[in-house]
Design a protein around this motif. Structure first.
Motif, PDB file in Angstrom:
ATOM      1  N   ILE A 190       0.874  -1.173   0.000  1.00  0.00           N
ATOM      2  CA  ILE A 190       0.000   0.000   0.000  1.00  0.00           C
ATOM      3  C   ILE A 190       0.905   1.214   0.000  1.00  0.00           C
ATOM      4  O   ILE A 190       1.668   1.437   0.943  1.00  0.00           O
ATOM      5  CB  ILE A 190      -0.914   0.013   1.241  1.00  0.00           C
ATOM      6  CG1 ILE A 190      -1.838  -1.202   1.186  1.00  0.00           C
ATOM      7  CG2 ILE A 190      -1.705   1.307   1.284  1.00  0.00           C
ATOM      8  CD1 ILE A 190      -2.743  -1.303   2.401  1.00  0.00           C
TER       9      ILE A 190
ATOM     10  N   ALA B 193       3.376   7.409  -0.510  1.00  0.00           N
ATOM     11  CA  ALA B 193       4.041   8.577  -1.090  1.00  0.00           C
ATOM     12  C   ALA B 193       5.041   8.128  -2.138  1.00  0.00           C
ATOM     13  O   ALA B 193       5.755   7.149  -1.945  1.00  0.00           O
ATOM     14  CB  ALA B 193       4.743   9.377  -0.006  1.00  0.00           C
TER      15      ALA B 193
ATOM     16  N   THR C 226       8.066   9.600  -4.840  1.00  0.00           N
ATOM     17  CA  THR C 226       8.839  10.739  -5.333  1.00  0.00           C
ATOM     18  C   THR C 226       9.645  10.315  -6.543  1.00  0.00           C
ATOM     19  O   THR C 226      10.148   9.191  -6.606  1.00  0.00           O
ATOM     20  CB  THR C 226       9.814  11.289  -4.275  1.00  0.00           C
ATOM     21  OG1 THR C 226      10.811  10.326  -4.016  1.00  0.00           O
ATOM     22  CG2 THR C 226       9.093  11.634  -3.003  1.00  0.00           C
TER      23      THR C 226
ATOM     24  N   GLU D  77      15.013  14.427  -1.862  1.00  0.00           N
ATOM     25  CA  GLU D  77      15.935  13.543  -1.155  1.00  0.00           C
ATOM     26  C   GLU D  77      17.346  13.620  -1.705  1.00  0.00           C
ATOM     27  O   GLU D  77      18.313  13.624  -0.953  1.00  0.00           O
ATOM     28  CB  GLU D  77      15.448  12.092  -1.242  1.00  0.00           C
ATOM     29  CG  GLU D  77      14.094  11.850  -0.596  1.00  0.00           C
ATOM     30  CD  GLU D  77      14.175  11.842   0.918  1.00  0.00           C
ATOM     31  OE1 GLU D  77      15.288  11.926   1.479  1.00  0.00           O
ATOM     32  OE2 GLU D  77      13.102  11.759   1.548  1.00  0.00           O
TER      33      GLU D  77
ATOM     34  N   ALA E 134       1.828  12.908  -5.799  1.00  0.00           N
ATOM     35  CA  ALA E 134       3.181  12.400  -6.013  1.00  0.00           C
ATOM     36  C   ALA E 134       4.031  13.550  -6.526  1.00  0.00           C
ATOM     37  O   ALA E 134       3.591  14.330  -7.361  1.00  0.00           O
ATOM     38  CB  ALA E 134       3.152  11.268  -7.035  1.00  0.00           C
ATOM     39  N   ALA E 135       5.221  13.655  -6.005  1.00  0.00           N
ATOM     40  CA  ALA E 135       6.081  14.772  -6.374  1.00  0.00           C
ATOM     41  C   ALA E 135       7.098  14.316  -7.397  1.00  0.00           C
ATOM     42  O   ALA E 135       7.630  13.213  -7.318  1.00  0.00           O
ATOM     43  CB  ALA E 135       6.790  15.305  -5.146  1.00  0.00           C
TER      44      ALA E 135
ATOM     45  N   VAL F   8      12.899   6.521  -8.692  1.00  0.00           N
ATOM     46  CA  VAL F   8      11.537   6.504  -8.169  1.00  0.00           C
ATOM     47  C   VAL F   8      11.584   5.793  -6.832  1.00  0.00           C
ATOM     48  O   VAL F   8      12.107   4.682  -6.740  1.00  0.00           O
ATOM     49  CB  VAL F   8      10.581   5.752  -9.116  1.00  0.00           C
ATOM     50  CG1 VAL F   8       9.196   5.666  -8.510  1.00  0.00           C
ATOM     51  CG2 VAL F   8      10.552   6.410 -10.479  1.00  0.00           C
ATOM     52  N   GLU F   9      11.082   6.426  -5.813  1.00  0.00           N
ATOM     53  CA  GLU F   9      11.047   5.795  -4.495  1.00  0.00           C
ATOM     54  C   GLU F   9       9.626   5.895  -3.956  1.00  0.00           C
ATOM     55  O   GLU F   9       9.123   6.979  -3.728  1.00  0.00           O
ATOM     56  CB  GLU F   9      12.076   6.454  -3.563  1.00  0.00           C
ATOM     57  CG  GLU F   9      13.485   6.325  -4.159  1.00  0.00           C
ATOM     58  CD  GLU F   9      14.610   6.895  -3.290  1.00  0.00           C
ATOM     59  OE1 GLU F   9      14.366   7.225  -2.120  1.00  0.00           O
ATOM     60  OE2 GLU F   9      15.742   6.998  -3.822  1.00  0.00           O
ATOM     61  N   ALA F  10       9.012   4.736  -3.810  1.00  0.00           N
ATOM     62  CA  ALA F  10       7.624   4.678  -3.356  1.00  0.00           C
ATOM     63  C   ALA F  10       7.586   4.137  -1.937  1.00  0.00           C
ATOM     64  O   ALA F  10       7.977   2.994  -1.693  1.00  0.00           O
ATOM     65  CB  ALA F  10       6.803   3.793  -4.282  1.00  0.00           C
ATOM     66  N   HIS F  11       7.113   4.959  -1.016  1.00  0.00           N
ATOM     67  CA  HIS F  11       7.040   4.539   0.383  1.00  0.00           C
ATOM     68  C   HIS F  11       5.626   4.120   0.733  1.00  0.00           C
ATOM     69  O   HIS F  11       4.658   4.658   0.214  1.00  0.00           O
ATOM     70  CB  HIS F  11       7.479   5.678   1.297  1.00  0.00           C
ATOM     71  CG  HIS F  11       8.960   5.857   1.325  1.00  0.00           C
ATOM     72  ND1 HIS F  11       9.728   5.461   2.382  1.00  0.00           N
ATOM     73  CD2 HIS F  11       9.819   6.350   0.402  1.00  0.00           C
ATOM     74  CE1 HIS F  11      10.999   5.738   2.120  1.00  0.00           C
ATOM     75  NE2 HIS F  11      11.083   6.277   0.914  1.00  0.00           N
ATOM     76  N   GLY F  12       5.542   3.170   1.638  1.00  0.00           N
ATOM     77  CA  GLY F  12       4.246   2.695   2.072  1.00  0.00           C
ATOM     78  C   GLY F  12       4.411   1.513   2.999  1.00  0.00           C
ATOM     79  O   GLY F  12       5.323   1.508   3.822  1.00  0.00           O
ATOM     80  N   ARG F  13       3.529   0.534   2.847  1.00  0.00           N
ATOM     81  CA  ARG F  13       3.613  -0.666   3.680  1.00  0.00           C
ATOM     82  C   ARG F  13       3.549  -1.904   2.811  1.00  0.00           C
ATOM     83  O   ARG F  13       2.724  -1.997   1.912  1.00  0.00           O
ATOM     84  CB  ARG F  13       2.459  -0.703   4.685  1.00  0.00           C
ATOM     85  CG  ARG F  13       2.544   0.439   5.639  1.00  0.00           C
ATOM     86  CD  ARG F  13       1.483   0.391   6.710  1.00  0.00           C
ATOM     87  NE  ARG F  13       1.928   1.269   7.786  1.00  0.00           N
ATOM     88  CZ  ARG F  13       2.104   0.883   9.040  1.00  0.00           C
ATOM     89  NH1 ARG F  13       1.853  -0.354   9.395  1.00  0.00           N
ATOM     90  NH2 ARG F  13       2.529   1.731   9.935  1.00  0.00           N
ATOM     91  N   CYS F  14       4.418  -2.832   3.146  1.00  0.00           N
ATOM     92  CA  CYS F  14       4.454  -4.055   2.362  1.00  0.00           C
ATOM     93  C   CYS F  14       3.275  -4.945   2.736  1.00  0.00           C
ATOM     94  O   CYS F  14       2.535  -4.660   3.677  1.00  0.00           O
ATOM     95  CB  CYS F  14       5.761  -4.797   2.608  1.00  0.00           C
ATOM     96  SG  CYS F  14       5.885  -5.559   4.217  1.00  0.00           S
ATOM     97  N   GLY F  15       3.087  -6.000   1.980  1.00  0.00           N
ATOM     98  CA  GLY F  15       1.968  -6.896   2.210  1.00  0.00           C
ATOM     99  C   GLY F  15       1.872  -7.365   3.650  1.00  0.00           C
ATOM    100  O   GLY F  15       0.797  -7.344   4.254  1.00  0.00           O
TER     101      GLY F  15
ATOM    102  N   CYS G 162       3.136  -5.989   6.375  1.00  0.00           N
ATOM    103  CA  CYS G 162       2.894  -4.926   7.347  1.00  0.00           C
ATOM    104  C   CYS G 162       1.522  -4.289   7.178  1.00  0.00           C
ATOM    105  O   CYS G 162       0.977  -3.704   8.112  1.00  0.00           O
ATOM    106  CB  CYS G 162       3.955  -3.848   7.217  1.00  0.00           C
ATOM    107  SG  CYS G 162       5.545  -4.410   7.801  1.00  0.00           S
ATOM    108  N   ALA G 163       0.989  -4.372   5.981  1.00  0.00           N
ATOM    109  CA  ALA G 163      -0.297  -3.730   5.735  1.00  0.00           C
ATOM    110  C   ALA G 163      -1.420  -4.524   6.388  1.00  0.00           C
ATOM    111  O   ALA G 163      -2.465  -3.973   6.741  1.00  0.00           O
ATOM    112  CB  ALA G 163      -0.546  -3.620   4.232  1.00  0.00           C
TER     113      ALA G 163
END
Ligand SMILES: [Zn+2]
Ligand SMILES: [Zn+2]
Ligand SMILES: [Zn+2]
Ligand SMILES: [Zn+2]
Lengths: 159, 159
Positions: free
Chosen positions: A142, A145, A147, B93, B109-110, B148-155, B157-158
């Motif tokens: 999920i 964010a 970038t 970053e 998204a930036a 490209v760096e996409a932050h969130g939660r893995c399967g 952790c989600a």
DNA sequence: AGCATCTCGATACATTATATCGGTATCACC
DNA sequence: GGTGATACCGATATAATGTATCGAGATGCT
């Protein structure tokens, strides 16, 4: 990271002859690029491959010496810069960390899914940000964010 | 950066009532989000808007005090984190720098084009990496590397 | 051999960011 | 209008991350 404590041991890095092969391939690639695979560069790549996950520069510094002694920071930073330049590793800016490249091709755009909870990261095919969630959900991610940072030369500087 | 010395003065930041309006809008947005626009937060945003370009945290720290005195680092880092959380600013970053958001929408998204020669940066619509050069060439940019760096939660952790 | 270039190790230093703690403001609730 | 919960702040100290520089050795070329 450290927001929850799901304790999931992800896939680990390389060892034994998998490691040897990967290092040998890297050396080939290095030679073909007209560069030298020196001892510190090989050692840095070895550590990244063994880890199989993003590593902080200072974590590498601590364990760099074959004899158990730490390296000097510039030694490791130079090696990591070199590996990144050759496409053998990537720097993940938002983590201040480095990871061995999982894709073979040279100089590709790098894209990562990064779990803020457990720190798991996955190198994936680059994608448009609006398609991130769709792509990531294949892995159950999920995304919160994204970038994109594109480096190069502006119109004025390119001319 | 510092690879060449094309001396191009890019567009500058806000001042006068443009600045006031922007700050007022930000305050509105803040209230609507149920957050408080406190003095240090407002000051940090003011400095970013005035600059109109990415600013290092310690550059802000130096000039933070209305009275000319520098701020303490945590004050500024906390304010910047807040602004980024609200979408009023972005952290770049790969530059360790912060810039006021030029787009209105929240939590988008930036994406940035960053000139390694002169330091010029431009916030652009997010794009797929393979389309970067096409998109960037509208501005004359020549892209050399994209991340490209996409932050969130893995399967794991989600769930 | 002579020269240019790349690379390394070491020292010192610069930059970037956070942990912690005690005090104050704000708000919800009674 | 007191009371507790929470968010926020200022200050001190320290941690984490990254570089400038320099002299010496290695490498490749003529
Ligand atoms: Zn890669
Ligand atoms: Zn996770
Ligand atoms: Zn923006
Ligand atoms: Zn430029």
């Amino acid at each position: 990271m450290a927001e929850c404590e799901h304790d999931h041991d992800g896939p680990e890095g390389l060892s034994g002859h998998h490691l040897s092969h990967a290092l040998h391939d890297a050396e080939d690639r290095c030679v073909r690029a007209g560069e030298r695979m020196t001892q510190p560069r090989r050692r840095a790549l070895e550590l990244l491959l063994e880890a199989g996950k993003p590593m902080k520069a200072y974590d590498l510094i601590e364990i760099f010496g074959e004899d158990g002694r730490p390296a000097k920071p510039p030694t490791v930073y130079r090696a990591l810069d070199f590996l990144a330049k050759l496409g053998l590793a990537h720097r993940i800016e938002s983590l201040n960390a480095y990871v061995a490249c999982e894709m073979g091709e040279r100089n590709h755009a790098a894209a990562f899914l990064i779990c803020d909870c457990c720190g798991a990261t996955e190198e994936v095919e680059p994608f448009a940000p609006e398609k991130v969630q769709a792509a990531a959900s294949k892995s159950g991610y999920i995304i919160e964010a994204v970038t994109v940072e594109a480096h190069g030369r502006c119109g004025a500087c390119a001319s």
